[in-house]
Write an enzyme that holds these catalytic residues in place. Structure first.
Site, PDB file in Angstrom:
ATOM      1  N   GLU A   1       0.843  -1.201   0.208  1.00 47.07           N
ATOM      2  CA  GLU A   1       0.012  -0.078   0.056  1.00 47.07           C
ATOM      3  C   GLU A   1       0.905   1.247  -0.095  1.00 47.07           C
ATOM      4  OE1 GLU A   1      -3.786  -1.567   2.432  1.00 47.07           O
ATOM      5  OE2 GLU A   1      -2.771   0.112   2.991  1.00 47.07           O
TER       6      GLU A   1
ATOM      7  N   ASP B   1      -6.228   9.825   9.869  1.00 45.19           N
ATOM      8  CA  ASP B   1      -5.048   9.113  10.296  1.00 45.19           C
ATOM      9  C   ASP B   1      -4.534   9.708  11.413  1.00 45.19           C
ATOM     10  OD1 ASP B   1      -4.019   7.247   8.221  1.00 45.19           O
ATOM     11  OD2 ASP B   1      -4.253   9.168   7.088  1.00 45.19           O
TER      12      ASP B   1
END
EC number: 4.2.1.20
Lengths: 406, 280
Positions: free
Chosen positions: B51, B62
């Site tokens: 990824e 995040d």
């Protein structure tokens, strides 16, 4: 790209997907989607529920002090020597700004949804104070995210929130302003989605927030329209409001959108000028992009990275704007103009001296634009300026700008 | 849709009877050349799927570690164009390991969806994870990506109930990414029994592989999660391994690629022993 045809009404948005033309939408993480759909469902039920309306009406009248006055600003009118200037006095509301209108509506929604905890983001602290106020009134714990820069420049509001029992969490990411506070509030929400209600302060974010905040704030325009008809027997020629995220502006504008002879002007923070990057004029100098759950005009670089803006006014210091404003800009119904820090500061001082009213720096941007156009208008013309909040919170900032110590 | 490298890799691992190790790192962190070295070291260390993070100024989903990684990358001059270049340089030496781009929509929107998909395809990108595009916004990128032959990998979360799952799965391909908790990246791992139950629940709705991420940091956690999931995603731990070898001014105190390889080798052992543990 072809310009879309003029709609029959400017007051029908958003569509079922939460879009105003290409703007708006629901650009959020999957974790939040079920909750946002639930909020939409609850909102759809609440807005037609007479009991909800009655409760909000009662609180608006007896707690917030509505209706707010439409005041003929005679001193400013004389000074400018042109059209008659009226102020819509949202500064006289409980907590000192228009923000209480939306907070009362949303706290009732939170209650209906059975939420246990309130979070909010704030720039100038006006929305933070209003959120902390309704949380105190309804007995909810409340966490307010506020950029560290704003915590420093809006210290009176920080103390008010603390007195009201809210926890103020300073956010140091980025420039430590409203954008960063909103990121952090979204992170909290995604973590505590089960029990937490996110009380968004402006007419932005994922659908249905832009719509519901607008509807709660539209009381401003609905009252102003009825008041000017009563006081002057006709509609105004121009209405003006400052636009950060744009909740006070959409609240004033929306009920006038289909009055085609009323010119509508939104004022963006021009900061230190639009040539550089020290401003927050997303609709004059930005381009459409996706941030904080919606597509709207944003200040960004060629790679789609969001820029930190600048404004003397913490409440306008945001690189985006509510999606309905973006749509109103593109459709041409509303004109958006920048006002510089210095011009707002001058309006702040003038209004204080000739009206005995200390306006919020946000509202001073709208007044500054009136100062530009009113002298060129006829004496029988009418301009309404939204005085969205009082300026007590800004005296430190203004003293700094003027090189004074208090 | 034709099979992608993701489909082929997942089928191969299924035949081998072990879950995939999916490794996330930020493109351009701390700079382009180092990121390329890190990426090249991943397959050898045991990463099955890469990824590749696309840095964004406002990463709302995040935690602090990945936020900081994104800022380091942006400060180092990373752009979406450079992240695609990173993938294509990697691809020149490895035509097997699937690459999934992960990030937020705005940089893609500004790049232009059609142009992005064409360039991503040409750079050897196999899939996309775009955090802020739920199924309600499928017309934006998901549908065009599927038409272009790029997998669109959807996140399913603890709040995605059985009623909503079919909508989430509808246009998903490659694999399903199950977010182990309601929260941001880098938080503490949720109750693993609950995670296993959720994986089983999702598998009841789809034949796609289900990979689990958010909160997996150690080989032991990878082993436990891998016992029920088709893949284990590790991100924050890798990003931290990079941050740990950077000094206060960003100077390297050790080789980031080596630090990542060491960590990933350990995680790979955890993943490879997952089914043995499950069979015990």
């Amino acid at each position: 790209m072809n310009k879309p045809a003029m709609p029959n009404s400017f007051r029908t948005g958003p569509d079922e997907q939460g879009m105003f033309g290409i703007f708006g939408g629901r650009f959020v993480a999957e974790t939040l989607m079920p909750l946002i759909l639930d909020l939409e469902e609850q909102w759809n039920k609440a807005k037609t529920d007479p009991e909800f309306k009655a409760e909000l009406q009662n609180l608006s009248t007896h707690y917030a002090g509505r209706p707010s006055k439409l005041y003929f600003a005679e001193g400013l009118t004389k000074h400018l020597g042109g059209a008659k200037v009226y102020f819509k006095r949202e500064d006289l509301n409980h907590t000192g700004s228009h923000k209480i209108n939306n907070c009362l509506g949303q706290i009732l929604l939170a209650k209906r949804m059975g939420k246990k905890r309130i979070i909010a983001e704030t720039g100038a602290g006006q929305h933070g104070v209003a959120s902390a106020t309704v949380a105190a009134r309804f007995g909810y714990p409340c966490v307010v995210y506020m950029g560290a820069t704003d915590v420093a420049r809006q210290s009176p509001n920080v103390f008010r929130m603390k007195l009201l029992g809210a926890e103020v969490r300073p956010v140091t990411a980025g420039h430590g302003t409203l954008k960063d506070a909103m990121n952090e509030a979204l992170r909290d929400w995604v973590t505590n989605v089960e029990d937490t209600y996110y009380l968004i302060g402006t007419a932005a974010g994922p659908h249905p927030y832009p719509e519901l905040v607008r509807d709660f704030q539209s009381v401003i325009g609905t009252e102003a329209r009825a008041q000017i008809l009563e006081q002057e027997g006709r509609l105004p020629d121009v209405i003006i409001a400052a636009v950060g995220g744009g909740s006070n502006a959409i609240g004033l504008f929306h009920p006038f959108l289909d009055d085609k002879d009323v010119r509508i002007i939104g004022i963006e923070a021009g900061g230190r000028g639009l040539d550089g990057i020290e401003h927050c004029a997303s609709m004059n100098a930005g381009k459409p992009g996706v941030l904080h759950g919606n597509r709207t005009y944003l200040l960004q670089d060629a790679d789609g990275q969001i820029l930190d803006g600048h404004s003397i006014s913490a409440g306008l210091d945001y690189p985006g704007v509510g999606p309905e404003h973006s749509w109103l800009r593109d459709s041409g119904r509303v004109q958006y103009e920048p006002i510089l820090d210095d011009e707002a500061l001058e309006a702040f001082q003038l209004t204080t001296r000739v009206e005995g009213i200390i306006p919020a720096l946000e509202s001073a941007h709208a007044i500054a634009h009136a100062m530009k156009i009113v002298p060129k208008m006829d004496k029988d013309q009418i301009v309404i300026v939204n005085l969205s909040g009082r300026g007590d919170k800004d005296v430190h900032t203004v003293a700094n700008m003027l090189g004074m110590e208090i | 849709m034709m099979t992608t490298r993701i489909d082929r890799r997942m089928a191969k691992l299924k035949a081998e009877g072990r879950p995939a190790l999916v490794t996330y790192f930020m493109g351009g962190d701390p700079d382009y050349d180092t990121a390329l070295a890190i990426m090249k070291a991943l397959p050898g260390a045991g990463s099955d799927v890469i990824e590749l993070g696309m840095p964004f100024s406002d990463p709302m989903a995040d935690g602090p570690a990945i936020q900081a990684a994104g800022l380091r990358a942006l400060k180092g001059g990373q752009t979406l164009a450079k992240t695609l270049k990173l993938a294509s340089e990697f691809r020149a030496g490895d035509d097997e390991t699937p690459i999934v781009l992960m990030g937020y929509y705005n940089p893609i929107y500004i790049y232009g969806v059609d142009r992005f998909l064409a360039d991503a395809k040409a750079s050897g990108i196999d899939g996309l994870i775009v955090v802020d595009l739920p199924p309600e916004m499928d017309e934006e990128l998901c549908i065009p990506a599927l038409k272009a032959g790029v997998n669109f990998i959807r996140l399913a979360t603890p709040t995605t109930d059985d009623k909503r799952l079919p909508k989430v799965l509808e246009n998903t391909s490659g694999f399903v990414y199950y977010v182990s908790m309601t929260g941001i990246t880098g938080s503490a791992l949720a109750d693993t029994a609950k995670v296993s139950a959720a994986v089983r629940r999702i598998k009841g709705h789809t034949a796609l592989p289900v990979c689990v991420g958010f909160g997996v940091k150690t080989a032991e956690q990878a082993r436990v999660i891998g016992a029920s999931a088709d893949g284990v995603v590790v991100g924050t731990a890798i990003v931290n391994a990079i941050a740990n070898v950077l000094g206060p001014k960003g100077e390297k105190t050790a080789d980031p690629a080596e630090a990542v390889a060491t960590l990933v080798s350990g995680l790979a052992q955890g993943v490879r022993s997952a089914r043995l543990a499950a069979a015990e």
